[in-house]
Design an enzyme around this catalytic site. Structure first.
Site, PDB file in Angstrom:
ATOM      1  N   ASN A   1      -1.153  -0.306  21.029  1.00 44.94           N
ATOM      2  CA  ASN A   1      -2.106  -0.418  22.023  1.00 44.94           C
ATOM      3  C   ASN A   1      -3.480  -0.530  21.593  1.00 44.94           C
ATOM      4  O   ASN A   1      -4.042   0.611  20.791  1.00 44.94           O
ATOM      5  CB  ASN A   1      -1.757   0.746  22.923  1.00 44.94           C
ATOM      6  CG  ASN A   1      -2.845   0.932  24.336  1.00 44.94           C
ATOM      7  OD1 ASN A   1      -3.780   0.126  24.376  1.00 44.94           O
ATOM      8  ND2 ASN A   1      -2.472   1.779  25.205  1.00 44.94           N
TER       9      ASN A   1
ATOM     10  N   CYS B   1      -8.728   0.437  28.743  1.00 40.46           N
ATOM     11  CA  CYS B   1      -7.912  -0.275  28.613  1.00 40.46           C
ATOM     12  C   CYS B   1      -7.812  -1.627  29.638  1.00 40.46           C
ATOM     13  O   CYS B   1      -7.394  -2.476  29.335  1.00 40.46           O
ATOM     14  CB  CYS B   1      -6.286   0.243  28.440  1.00 40.46           C
ATOM     15  SG  CYS B   1      -6.072   1.425  27.506  1.00 40.46           S
TER      16      CYS B   1
ATOM     17  N   HIS C   1      -1.616  -6.008  29.611  1.00 43.71           N
ATOM     18  CA  HIS C   1      -2.001  -5.096  28.422  1.00 43.71           C
ATOM     19  C   HIS C   1      -0.901  -4.527  27.777  1.00 43.71           C
ATOM     20  O   HIS C   1       0.183  -4.308  28.195  1.00 43.71           O
ATOM     21  CB  HIS C   1      -2.762  -3.838  29.452  1.00 43.71           C
ATOM     22  CG  HIS C   1      -2.916  -2.621  28.494  1.00 43.71           C
ATOM     23  ND1 HIS C   1      -3.606  -2.865  27.045  1.00 43.71           N
ATOM     24  CD2 HIS C   1      -2.735  -1.333  28.741  1.00 43.71           C
ATOM     25  CE1 HIS C   1      -3.866  -1.552  26.630  1.00 43.71           C
ATOM     26  NE2 HIS C   1      -3.306  -0.823  27.445  1.00 43.71           N
TER      27      HIS C   1
END
Length: 323
Positions: free
Chosen positions: A280, A114, A250
């Protein structure tokens, strides 16, 4: 004179299939309310059968090139941040290079889960600052739907697929925080925490594997580390939190986003949030959010932005840039 990596254009791509939370109610012991309350996610996009990470990356790249008014022949390098490449090798970046018809320059992948796009931006900035490249196409792209355990309600409802891209160009600056472009980066990792977020398969284990996560542990590390790296990057850039126009984090979980903003002393009105629509998307989430924020008219030329991410590794970091 200081060479800065300046954003010349941005773009994104999302697969056509939109999966609402209610779809998971058919196969899992979960509800739309449960998912929203714990993550802020309402829907996400899943890649079509046969659609790959490099496919989506190339589409986002074309959108960014169009936005920048640049032809692919003017690009010196392509960096793709991904944990879900099409193949073990060659890199997704070289596949994008071929798909775009780029025959010059070089291309490579960055894998920091990520945090991948933050790492990719740092690499691109270094290439430009050292005059090894004048224009770099930086892409984040993921097909996390391919590594989900569909019986694990704690993880499979959280992730989605997509891609986002930026075109970075070399530009001269004065070496002050008033410059446009990337002003500072801050990167970290700590492999001791690998077991709280990982995929239980890979090439050397001869299996694809599924994503495994200890959600509470990830949350415990996330807010503290994200705020700390953002503060470090701002200090390196010589800017204060109250000067930041937008935080583009993020997009993992709304509670992490809210907790980090609070720790930085910033209002949520100054945070670009897309997690409700995308879930996500790992390394794709920051460029997706930047592109959507620009399309909404939130992110505008001259705005001071801090972006931060944490992912498996653990790996985390932040970038301060002036749009």
């Amino acid at each position: 004179m200081t060479l800065r990596a300046v954003v010349a254009g941005c773009g994104h791509y999302l697969p056509d299939r939109v999966v609402e939370n209610t779809e998971f109610e058919k196969t899992l012991d979960t509800t739309d309310e449960w998912i929203r309350a714990r993550s802020g996610i309402e829907r996400r996009h899943f890649a079509a059968e046969g659609q790959t990470t490099s496919d989506m990356a190339a589409r986002a790249a074309r959108a960014a090139l169009t936005d920048a008014g640049r032809d692919v022949s003017e690009i010196d390098a392509i960096i793709v941040a991904t944990s879900t490449p099409d193949l073990t090798f060659p890199s997704a970046a070289t596949m994008v290079q071929a798909e775009l018809g780029m025959t010059n320059g070089f291309a490579f992948d960055v894998q920091a889960v990520c945090a991948g796009f933050v790492y990719a931006l740092s690499n691109a900035s270094a290439l430009i600052a050292s005059d090894q490249a004048r224009r770099v196409l930086v892409i984040g792209a993921e097909t996390f739907s391919r590594i989900m355990d569909w019986s694990d309600r704690s993880t499979c409802v959280l992730f989605g697929d997509g891609a986002g891209a930026l075109v970075l160009e070399a530009a001269e600056g004065d070496g002050t925080p008033a410059d446009r472009g990337i002003l500072a980066t801050d990167l970290h990792s700590d492999g001791r925490h690998r077991d709280i977020l990982y995929v239980d398969g890979g090439v050397s284990t001869q299996s694809t594997g599924h994503l495994r996560m200890q959600g509470r542990e990830v949350f415990r590390h996330a807010v503290e580390k994200l705020a700390s790296t953002a503060e470090a990057a701002m200090e390196k850039a010589g800017v204060r939190a109250d000067e930041i126009d937008w935080v583009v984090p993020h997009q993992a979980n709304i509670r992490i986003i809210q907790g980090t903003a609070k720790k930085l002393g910033l209002s949520m009105e100054r945070v670009v949030v897309t997690v409700q629509d995308h879930g996500n998307t790992s390394a794709a989430s920051i460029p997706l959010a930047l592109s959507v924020g620009a399309a909404r008219g939130q992110v505008q030329r001259g705005d001071l932005i801090v972006t931060e991410a944490i992912g498996g590794g653990l790996a985390w970091g932040a970038v301060v840039l002036r749009w």
